[in-house]
Write a protein that holds these residues in place. Structure first.
Motif, PDB file in Angstrom:
ATOM      1  N   LYS A   1      21.108 114.507  84.395  1.00 20.89           N
ATOM      2  CA  LYS A   1      21.674 114.941  85.677  1.00 20.89           C
ATOM      3  C   LYS A   1      22.017 116.425  85.731  1.00 20.89           C
ATOM      4  CE  LYS A   1      23.323 110.620  87.546  1.00 20.89           C
ATOM      5  NZ  LYS A   1      24.453 109.914  88.162  1.00 20.89           N
ATOM      6  N   THR A   2      22.139 117.073  84.568  1.00 25.13           N
ATOM      7  CA  THR A   2      22.524 118.485  84.582  1.00 25.13           C
ATOM      8  C   THR A   2      21.374 119.424  84.254  1.00 25.13           C
ATOM      9  OG1 THR A   2      23.243 118.434  82.267  1.00 25.13           O
ATOM     10  CG2 THR A   2      24.910 117.933  83.960  1.00 25.13           C
ATOM     11  N   GLY A   3      20.218 118.881  83.939  1.00 24.53           N
ATOM     12  CA  GLY A   3      19.067 119.741  83.656  1.00 24.53           C
ATOM     13  C   GLY A   3      19.105 120.420  82.300  1.00 24.53           C
ATOM     14  N   VAL A   4      19.678 119.760  81.311  1.00 26.16           N
ATOM     15  CA  VAL A   4      19.683 120.307  79.954  1.00 26.16           C
ATOM     16  C   VAL A   4      18.241 120.512  79.512  1.00 26.16           C
ATOM     17  CG1 VAL A   4      20.194 119.727  77.548  1.00 26.16           C
ATOM     18  CG2 VAL A   4      21.916 119.355  79.317  1.00 26.16           C
ATOM     19  N   GLN A   5      17.976 121.680  78.929  1.00 28.44           N
ATOM     20  CA  GLN A   5      16.608 122.027  78.551  1.00 28.44           C
ATOM     21  C   GLN A   5      16.319 121.835  77.068  1.00 28.44           C
ATOM     22  OE1 GLN A   5      15.496 125.827  80.218  1.00 28.44           O
ATOM     23  NE2 GLN A   5      16.850 125.461  81.957  1.00 28.44           N
ATOM     24  N   ASN A   6      17.356 121.751  76.250  1.00 25.06           N
ATOM     25  CA  ASN A   6      17.199 121.505  74.823  1.00 25.06           C
ATOM     26  C   ASN A   6      16.288 122.528  74.142  1.00 25.06           C
ATOM     27  OD1 ASN A   6      17.720 120.158  72.418  1.00 25.06           O
ATOM     28  ND2 ASN A   6      15.965 118.809  72.650  1.00 25.06           N
TER      29      ASN A   6
ATOM     30  N   ASP B   1      23.422 124.724  77.873  1.00 31.79           N
ATOM     31  CA  ASP B   1      23.295 123.264  77.841  1.00 31.79           C
ATOM     32  C   ASP B   1      24.608 122.612  77.439  1.00 31.79           C
ATOM     33  OD1 ASP B   1      20.631 123.427  78.590  1.00 31.79           O
ATOM     34  OD2 ASP B   1      19.851 123.078  76.563  1.00 31.79           O
ATOM     35  N   ARG B   2      25.267 123.169  76.437  1.00 34.35           N
ATOM     36  CA  ARG B   2      26.556 122.629  76.006  1.00 34.35           C
ATOM     37  C   ARG B   2      27.590 122.716  77.130  1.00 34.35           C
ATOM     38  NH1 ARG B   2      26.965 125.222  69.917  1.00 34.35           N
ATOM     39  NH2 ARG B   2      25.579 123.710  68.926  1.00 34.35           N
ATOM     40  N   GLU B   3      27.573 123.813  77.836  1.00 36.80           N
ATOM     41  CA  GLU B   3      28.497 123.999  78.958  1.00 36.80           C
ATOM     42  C   GLU B   3      28.218 122.965  80.055  1.00 36.80           C
ATOM     43  OE1 GLU B   3      31.616 125.876  81.092  1.00 36.80           O
ATOM     44  OE2 GLU B   3      31.004 126.164  79.009  1.00 36.80           O
TER      45      GLU B   3
ATOM     46  N   ARG C   1      30.976 120.218  81.230  1.00 37.79           N
ATOM     47  CA  ARG C   1      31.412 120.159  82.632  1.00 37.79           C
ATOM     48  C   ARG C   1      31.122 118.787  83.238  1.00 37.79           C
ATOM     49  NH1 ARG C   1      33.523 124.593  84.411  1.00 37.79           N
ATOM     50  NH2 ARG C   1      32.965 126.621  83.569  1.00 37.79           N
ATOM     51  N   TYR C   2      29.991 118.232  82.875  1.00 34.26           N
ATOM     52  CA  TYR C   2      29.650 116.900  83.386  1.00 34.26           C
ATOM     53  C   TYR C   2      30.699 115.874  82.958  1.00 34.26           C
ATOM     54  CZ  TYR C   2      27.110 112.711  84.574  1.00 34.26           C
ATOM     55  OH  TYR C   2      26.750 111.512  85.120  1.00 34.26           O
ATOM     56  N   PHE C   3      31.023 115.885  81.673  1.00 38.30           N
ATOM     57  CA  PHE C   3      32.008 114.918  81.187  1.00 38.30           C
ATOM     58  C   PHE C   3      33.401 115.204  81.731  1.00 38.30           C
ATOM     59  CE2 PHE C   3      28.882 113.682  77.961  1.00 38.30           C
ATOM     60  CZ  PHE C   3      28.971 112.317  78.112  1.00 38.30           C
ATOM     61  N   THR C   4      33.724 116.449  81.948  1.00 38.06           N
ATOM     62  CA  THR C   4      35.029 116.795  82.521  1.00 38.06           C
ATOM     63  C   THR C   4      35.192 116.182  83.909  1.00 38.06           C
ATOM     64  OG1 THR C   4      35.099 118.845  81.263  1.00 38.06           O
ATOM     65  CG2 THR C   4      36.524 118.722  83.189  1.00 38.06           C
ATOM     66  N   GLY C   5      34.104 116.097  84.659  1.00 38.77           N
ATOM     67  CA  GLY C   5      34.170 115.556  86.013  1.00 38.77           C
ATOM     68  C   GLY C   5      33.764 114.101  86.144  1.00 38.77           C
TER      69      GLY C   5
END
Length: 120
Positions: A59-64, A72-74, A78-82
């Protein structure tokens, strides 16, 4: 004797059924032994956690990639914070304090095994 728990192998809702089927397949090779053939709440928590992480990545577009590691870590943080609502086997998301939200089952020890009292 009574106790509380977040999940039991007797539950037959669709998410529990899917989890138990996947666990049974993996248990054939990863967890050989009499005490690991039936999943417990530890395995359910791990299953839900992995699915939360996958959801965050998708859902956040992590590119790895090495050059996007910090970003990506940010994104994941942020995803888990919300994250408030999550449809997991036992996990329902997090409250405003960051505590996990889960249903609680009342169980009774009968015949040497835990049995769910009432319904979920």
């Amino acid at each position: 004797m009574f106790a509380g728990g977040i999940w039991h192998e007797s539950l037959d809702d669709p998410l529990s059924k899917a989890f138990k089927a996947a666990y049974a397949e993996r248990a054939k090779t990863l967890y050989p032994g009499p005490f690991t053939q039936v999943p417990d709440y530890y395995a359910v928590n791990a299953w839900d956690a992995v699915h939360m992480i996958v959801e965050a990545i998708l859902k956040t577009g992590v590119q790895n990639r090495a050059e996007t590691l910090e970003a990506d870590r940010e994104k994941i943080m942020r995803y888990f914070t919300g994250l408030r609502d999550f449809k997991g086997v036992a996990s329902k998301g997090f409250n405003d304090d960051g505590d996990g939200v889960k249903d609680v089952l009342v169980m009774e020890a009968r015949g040497g095994h835990w049995q769910v009292v009432g319904g979920r």
